[in-house]
Enzyme design. Structure first.
Site, PDB file in Angstrom:
ATOM      1  N   ASP A   1       0.870  -1.181   0.000  1.00  0.00           N
ATOM      2  CA  ASP A   1       0.000   0.000   0.000  1.00  0.00           C
ATOM      3  C   ASP A   1       0.905   1.229   0.000  1.00  0.00           C
ATOM      4  O   ASP A   1       1.572   1.521   0.998  1.00  0.00           O
ATOM      5  CB  ASP A   1      -0.878  -0.048   1.270  1.00  0.00           C
ATOM      6  N   HIS A   2       0.886   1.947  -1.092  1.00  0.00           N
ATOM      7  CA  HIS A   2       1.803   3.085  -1.206  1.00  0.00           C
ATOM      8  C   HIS A   2       1.395   4.232  -0.280  1.00  0.00           C
ATOM      9  O   HIS A   2       2.160   5.183  -0.092  1.00  0.00           O
ATOM     10  CB  HIS A   2       1.850   3.551  -2.666  1.00  0.00           C
ATOM     11  N   LYS A   3       0.202   4.145   0.291  1.00  0.00           N
ATOM     12  CA  LYS A   3      -0.164   5.152   1.301  1.00  0.00           C
ATOM     13  C   LYS A   3       0.679   4.939   2.557  1.00  0.00           C
ATOM     14  O   LYS A   3       0.939   5.863   3.300  1.00  0.00           O
ATOM     15  CB  LYS A   3      -1.653   5.030   1.688  1.00  0.00           C
TER      16      LYS A   3
END
Ligand code: CAO
Length: 542
Positions: A514-516
């Site tokens: 998850d690049h968040k």
């Protein structure tokens, strides 16, 4: 764990469960409806008193239940923990007022006789029991409008239930005395009606009663339609027609209001055409799609439906429940999680030699050791070194929730669909134990014998297609986890050792994250470490 029980159901002994609004495993918000129960007088949603995950449903549609009976168990989320204490005390109290049924027609009323001078009659908020103040959420009429007995005038709502206030007479609305968002109580005048004298004499504007007090009438056979439409804007109030025959509970109506959805336009798929939250959401989705909105929000263009039989014979195969639920979860994750996948290869030559050396001992123990057990072990080590990969983001996206336990979910391919049972405290287990547990969980998954606890509490997942084939893929993060490791089939490759090419067994790994929550550099470091741990795992195990 919070037990959800049948609340105070008034003077009825037993009620029937007419609808299950959720499924085990669903994540609930406070006030989300769990079941709908119905007496011969009224229906009532029983909401969750805590936010969390539904771990068991103790009733089925058609069951008869009594006040205090256990309906469901919810594992409270951390954020909802503060509700737990409230819930514990609230169990003894009515959790939710029954949705009031449509007002019984006053007995002895002679509406057919319009003779007599018209007179003005006040319509009051009826007895709303212990609700105290309630809020006007809908005004369905405007001054000058002609109404018949039972036409909806106003809908009021407490935090527990909503209630329609119908017209007690045929007549004309003289004045509407309340507006949306006004706070009212039992006895507050809501409107004046101009009615013919004889009608009022025969039927002196009876105060509507609480649902459980309402005498049974023919209309009481029907589940109570709740709010007819979302709260109209001031300008809409006078133009919207009173909607008929909409059946939805308070939580659904609240959602509809928040989303600006007119419930009269929503097709109910619940029992007896009851409108569910999913119906409201689907309606919004359809509306967005039909408007062709393509940017931002949920404006995802629909894939146009086609009649494939125009091109050749087709057969329909219904999706299994596991597939449907899995599809929802995957889709939700795909839409919410910005995915990036990092690829690498681990040299497993030495690991494979070691694994093969365990074969005869494994046979004696009755345990089959595949590369997966070693990968679980290696992942635990990498997760300890990179704690943000063993974490979730809080809903506001402001904090990492760093988990101090290492529960590894394993994607298992079954006839029914994809399941992800969890090896708990995998970091505490050795290769024999992990191997035995992997086989056991895979067997249970394929035999449909996994329990709820087998599927909960994962902190990181592995999806291994190594036994099947492939050189790489992009697994979907099993949200709210933040990363998943995809494993493909190892292959012997020529690897340059600085002086010559040597044959090495290389295992392709694909880490989706998850690049968040995780930056590319962090993912690169995690993967590099993981690859090294795998290459040197024998020493780590000693
Ligand atoms: N490379 C080469 N061979 C591999 C391998 C790899 N990466 N991983 C496993 N193998 C071998 C095993 O050693 C075994 O060989 P033998 O039969 O000769 O001993 C064979 O492949 C079969 O292994 P397996 O699949 O039965 O066992 P596993 O422990 O590797 O995996 C399980 C167990 C449950 C994860 C697996 O059976 C499974 O269901 N995989 C599918 C997961 C999936 O669907 N993922 C996609 C999710 S996203 O849609």
């Amino acid at each position: 764990m919070t037990e959800i029980r049948v609340p105070d159901i008034g003077d009825v002994d037993e009620v029937e469960v007419i609808e299950l609004c959720v499924a085990v495993g669903d994540v609930l918000e406070v006030d989300d409806s769990i079941v709908v129960i119905e007496s011969d007088k009224a229906s009532m949603e029983v909401p969750s008193t805590v936010a969390g995950k539904l771990v068991s449903l103790e009733v089925a549609v058609g069951d008869s239940v009594r006040q205090g009976d256990l309906l469901a168990i919810v594992e409270a989320a951390e954020a909802g923990a503060e509700h737990e204490a409230l819930a514990a005390t609230a169990q003894a109290e009515p959790e939710s007022e029954p949705e009031p049924e449509r007002q019984a027609e006053p007995e002895n009323e002679d509406q057919s006789d319009p003779v007599g001078a018209p007179e003005s009659v006040e319509v009051l908020v009826p007895d709303i029991g212990d609700a105290g103040d309630v809020v006007v959420i809908e005004v369905a009429v405007s001054a000058g409008q002609t109404v018949s007995v039972d036409d909806l005038l106003v809908v009021v709502e407490s935090d527990k239930a909503s209630m329609e206030i119908p017209s007690p007479h045929d007549g004309e609305v003289e004045a509407v005395l309340v507006s949306v968002d006004d706070t009212v109580q039992s006895g507050t005048p809501i409107a004046t009606l101009r009615v013919h004298g004889s009608a009022t004499k025969a039927s002196p504007a009876p105060a509507p009663q609480k649902a459980q007090d309402t005498p049974r009438s023919e209309k009481a056979e029907q589940p109570q339609p709740a709010a007819k439409k979302p709260r109209p804007s001031a300008s809409e109030e006078s133009t919207q027609k009173p909607a008929k025959d909409v059946y939805a509970g308070p939580a659904v109506r609240r959602l509809a209001r928040e989303l600006g959805v007119d419930l009269t336009e929503v097709r109910g798929t619940g029992n007896r055409s009851r409108i569910t939250k999913d119906d409201v959401k689907s309606h919004v989705k359809e509306r967005m799609q039909s408007k062709g909105a393509v940017s931002g929000g949920t404006g995802i263009p629909a894939i146009p439906a086609q009649d494939f039989s125009r091109f050749g014979p087709v057969a329909l195969e219904p999706l299994t429940r596991v597939r449907r639920v899995g599809a929802e979860n995957l889709h939700r994750s795909w839409l919410n999680v910005p995915h990036v996948t990092q690829h690498d290869e681990a040299d497993v030559t030495d690991l494979e030699d070691f694994r093969k050396s365990l074969k005869s001992e494994g046979e004696k123990r009755g345990v089959k050791v595949t590369p997966l057990a070693f990968l679980v072990k290696a992942c635990c080590q990498a997760l300890k070194d990179h704690p943000r990969f063993n974490a979730s983001l809080d809903p506001a996206g402001e904090n990492f929730i760093l988990k101090q336990y290492y529960n590894i979910g394993l994607a298992v391919d079954t006839e029914q669909g994809l399941l992800v049972p969890v090896i708990r405290e995998a970091d505490q287990k050795g290769i024999w134990e992990l191997s035995a547990e992997i086989s056991e969980l895979a067997d249970k998954a394929r035999d449909g014998k996994l329990g709820m606890t087998d599927l909960q509490g994962g902190t990181f997942s592995i999806s291994s297609l190594g036994g099947i084939g492939g050189t790489g893929f992009t697994p979907i993060v099993n949200a709210p986890e933040v990363a998943i490791l995809g494993v493909s089939r190892m292959a012997t490759k020529p690897v340059w050792n600085g002086g010559e090419f040597v044959p090495r067994k290389m295992l392709p790994l694909s880490l989706s994250y998850d690049h968040k929550a995780i930056n590319g550099a962090e993912a690169g470091r995690f993967m590099t470490d993981l690859v090294q741990i795998i290459a040197d795992l024998r020493r780590a195990l000693l």
